[in-house]
Each structure stands twice: as structure tokens, then as C-alpha cells.
Design a protein around this motif. Structure first.
Motif, mmCIF file in Angstrom:
data_model
loop_
_atom_site.group_PDB
_atom_site.id
_atom_site.type_symbol
_atom_site.label_atom_id
_atom_site.label_comp_id
_atom_site.label_asym_id
_atom_site.label_seq_id
_atom_site.Cartn_x
_atom_site.Cartn_y
_atom_site.Cartn_z
ATOM 1 N N ASN A 147 102.838 83.692 95.568
ATOM 2 C CA ASN A 147 102.629 83.717 97.905
ATOM 3 C C ASN A 147 101.745 82.130 98.001
ATOM 4 N N LEU A 148 100.695 82.519 98.247
ATOM 5 C CA LEU A 148 99.317 81.186 97.731
ATOM 6 C C LEU A 148 100.665 79.411 97.138
ATOM 7 N N ALA A 149 101.034 79.833 96.492
ATOM 8 C CA ALA A 149 101.884 78.577 96.038
ATOM 9 C C ALA A 149 102.622 77.799 96.226
ATOM 10 N N PHE A 150 103.695 79.139 97.239
ATOM 11 C CA PHE A 150 104.853 78.340 97.896
ATOM 12 C C PHE A 150 104.374 77.993 99.285
ATOM 13 N N THR A 151 103.186 78.203 100.128
ATOM 14 C CA THR A 151 102.301 78.084 100.928
ATOM 15 C C THR A 151 102.032 77.133 100.748
ATOM 16 N N TRP A 152 101.335 76.274 100.069
ATOM 17 C CA TRP A 152 101.339 74.999 99.090
ATOM 18 C C TRP A 152 102.142 74.265 99.183
ATOM 19 N N LYS A 153 102.787 74.598 98.731
ATOM 20 C CA LYS A 153 104.150 73.758 98.471
ATOM 21 C C LYS A 153 104.301 73.616 99.584
ATOM 22 N N SER A 154 104.908 74.454 100.391
ATOM 23 C CA SER A 154 105.139 73.808 102.331
ATOM 24 C C SER A 154 104.137 72.743 102.813
ATOM 25 N N ARG A 157 101.363 70.106 99.407
ATOM 26 C CA ARG A 157 101.189 70.116 97.945
ATOM 27 C C ARG A 157 100.832 70.565 96.831
ATOM 28 N N HIS A 158 101.824 69.601 96.377
ATOM 29 C CA HIS A 158 102.890 70.094 94.839
ATOM 30 C C HIS A 158 102.588 70.394 94.356
ATOM 31 N N PRO A 159 101.203 69.173 94.051
ATOM 32 C CA PRO A 159 100.008 69.842 92.644
ATOM 33 C C PRO A 159 99.910 70.474 92.465
ATOM 34 N N ASP A 160 99.285 71.586 93.629
ATOM 35 C CA ASP A 160 97.908 72.532 93.389
ATOM 36 C C ASP A 160 99.134 73.042 92.989
ATOM 37 N N VAL A 163 100.694 73.651 89.997
ATOM 38 C CA VAL A 163 99.046 74.170 88.622
ATOM 39 C C VAL A 163 98.975 75.482 89.095
ATOM 40 N N LEU A 164 98.893 76.311 90.577
ATOM 41 C CA LEU A 164 99.036 77.537 90.842
ATOM 42 C C LEU A 164 100.231 78.661 90.023
ATOM 43 N N MET A 165 101.265 77.945 90.532
ATOM 44 C CA MET A 165 102.511 79.214 90.066
ATOM 45 C C MET A 165 102.819 78.792 88.645
ATOM 46 N N GLU A 166 102.434 77.929 87.710
ATOM 47 C CA GLU A 166 101.782 77.657 86.735
ATOM 48 C C GLU A 166 101.093 78.765 85.700
ATOM 49 N N THR A 183 108.494 87.490 85.690
ATOM 50 C CA THR A 183 108.051 86.718 85.341
ATOM 51 C C THR A 183 108.987 85.331 85.062
ATOM 52 N N LEU A 184 110.879 85.586 85.239
ATOM 53 C CA LEU A 184 111.790 84.753 85.711
ATOM 54 C C LEU A 184 111.633 84.119 86.347
ATOM 55 N N SER A 185 111.012 84.844 87.864
ATOM 56 C CA SER A 185 110.855 83.755 88.794
ATOM 57 C C SER A 185 110.343 82.904 88.770
ATOM 58 N N SER A 186 109.148 83.379 88.856
ATOM 59 C CA SER A 186 107.929 82.126 88.573
ATOM 60 C C SER A 186 108.474 80.792 87.780
ATOM 61 N N LEU A 187 108.876 80.959 86.498
ATOM 62 C CA LEU A 187 109.236 80.508 85.134
ATOM 63 C C LEU A 187 109.734 79.612 85.883
ATOM 64 N N ALA A 188 110.866 79.985 87.138
ATOM 65 C CA ALA A 188 111.943 79.276 87.218
ATOM 66 C C ALA A 188 111.453 78.408 88.103
ATOM 67 N N THR A 189 110.674 78.897 89.353
ATOM 68 C CA THR A 189 110.042 78.176 90.378
ATOM 69 C C THR A 189 109.346 76.470 89.856
ATOM 70 N N VAL A 190 108.450 77.521 88.428
ATOM 71 C CA VAL A 190 107.721 76.106 87.744
ATOM 72 C C VAL A 190 108.787 74.696 87.066
ATOM 73 N N ALA A 191 109.870 75.178 86.341
ATOM 74 C CA ALA A 191 111.120 74.197 85.946
ATOM 75 C C ALA A 191 111.082 73.386 87.309
ATOM 76 N N LYS A 192 112.450 74.409 88.572
ATOM 77 C CA LYS A 192 112.362 73.487 89.551
ATOM 78 C C LYS A 192 111.127 73.117 90.238
ATOM 79 N N TRP A 193 109.858 72.699 90.360
ATOM 80 C CA TRP A 193 109.194 71.888 91.333
ATOM 81 C C TRP A 193 108.674 71.024 90.022
ATOM 82 N N SER A 194 108.610 71.272 89.044
ATOM 83 C CA SER A 194 108.499 70.744 87.834
ATOM 84 C C SER A 194 109.204 69.414 87.393
ATOM 85 N N SER A 195 110.797 69.418 88.286
ATOM 86 C CA SER A 195 111.929 68.352 88.125
ATOM 87 C C SER A 195 112.149 67.510 89.050
#
Length: 195
Positions: A147-154, A157-160, A163-166, A183-195
Motif C-alpha cells: 500500500n505504501l509503495a503505491f502511495t509513493w508511486k502516486s 517517488r518512483h525509486p522509493d 525498492v519497497l515493492m521489490e 506474490t504474482l501481483s507484487s512481481l507484476a507491479t515490479v516488472a511494470k514499474w521497472s520498464s
């Protein structure tokens, strides 16, 4: 519900449970106005009968706040959720699971209104409290991290956020397994945010 009303009375605890259950059924069917009407009835009756800080009253207030959230009635949802949070803190303590759930719900209300700083403040508190009480790898703690990672993204604060989502994804792999939906949802989010 109707039989309970007739036999026990409209303000009997069993009748109120029946009314609350029907409101929940309406809520699950997306019949928001019907759910809201019954939710208000249960909440007001419990306030009168048990008091504003009784667990049953707080539960009905939280349920009604959820109905308001689902209808996008943010001021109404916020008002109730703030009352639930304050009463829960006073009655149960700041680190009680019900209090933390109320904080999560209020943070969600803030996020939906783009009130990122207020959401972040609550989410950090929930995450840190859960780390202390439940451990860093507990599923509830990991949900708080996500939840906090999504708030930071919004907040931009993309790098933070990445890292938190990873960290969340790696912990979920350890704790829940590689195939778990979270787990799959988190991994998919990491992949999306990394691209």
C-alpha cells in the motif's frame, strides 16, 4: 429479519445482526442505497443502545463507511472512519488490529481523494506497527508495504516505491510462495514499474 423484529423487537441485538447481514448482502450485490439505508439504521440503533464506542457500534460505523467509500461519498466515509479510528485508539489502543484496519481504511479514503501525504502518514504508521507486533514478513505487514509503495508511486517517488515493492515481492516469495496471487501481483507491479 422480519421475524426477529416481530418477536424480539427492532433494537434487539439479534435483530440488529440480521439487519446488518441483509445490509451486507445488499453491499455484496452492489445495491448501495439499500445497504446504506439499513447500515444507517443499524448504526444509529447501536449508538443509542450501546454507546458510540461499543465494538458493535464501531463495526456498524465501519461497515457504513465502506458503503460510502464504494459510492464515492468521500466526506461521509471520512467522517465515520475518523470517528471509528479515534474510538478504537481510545478503547482498544493504537496498535490493536481493529485500530490498524481503521487506519488502513482511512488511508484508502485519503488516497482516493489524492490526499497523498495524509495517506502516507497513516500507511507508514500501520506498516511500522505491524512490523513491530507481527514481524517484517507477516502477510499483513507485507500488504502495508505494498500500500505504501503505491502511495509513493502516486507521489512521484518512483525509486522509493520500486525498492519497497521489490522488498515486498521478495518477502512474499519467501512467505507465501512464488505462485500465490499476492506474490504474482507484487512481481507484476515490479516488472511494470521497472520498464
Amino acid at each position: 429479519m422480519e421475524k426477529s423484529k416481530t418477536k424480539l423487537g427492532v433494537d434487539h441485538p439479534s435483530t440488529l445482526i440480521s439487519i446488518a447481514n441483509l445490509a451486507s448482502t445488499y453491499r455484496n450485490q452492489g445495491q448501495w442505497k439499500e445497504a446504506e439505508k439499513l447500515g444507517v439504521q443499524v448504526m444509529e440503533t447501536r449508538k443509542t443502545k450501546f454507546g458510540v464506542d461499543h465494538p458493535s457500534t464501531l463495526s456498524s460505523m465501519g461497515n457504513l463507511a465502506s458503503i460510502y467509500r464504494n459510492q464515492g461519498q468521500w466526506p461521509e466515509a471520512e467522517k465515520l472512519e475518523v470517528q471509528v479510528l479515534e474510538a478504537s485508539k481510545n478503547k482498544l489502543g493504537a496498535d490493536h488490529p481493529d485500530t490498524l484496519t481503521s487506519m488502513v481504511n482511512l488511508a484508502s479514503i485519503y488516497r482516493n481523494q489524492d490526499r497523498w501525504e495524509e495517506a502516507e502518514e497513516l500507511e507508514v504508521e500501520v506498516m511500522e506497527t505491524r512490523k513491530t507486533k507481527l514481524g517484517a514478513d507477516h502477510p499483513d505487514t507485507l500488504t502495508s508495504m505494498a500500500n505504501l509503495a503505491f502511495t509513493w508511486k502516486s507521489q512521484g517517488r518512483h525509486p522509493d516505491a520500486l525498492v519497497l515493492m521489490e522488498n515486498c515481492a521478495q518477502a512474499r516469495q519467501r512467505v507465501l510462495s512464488d505462485e500465490h496471487q499476492y506474490t504474482l501481483s507484487s512481481l507484476a507491479t515490479v516488472a511494470k514499474w521497472s520498464s
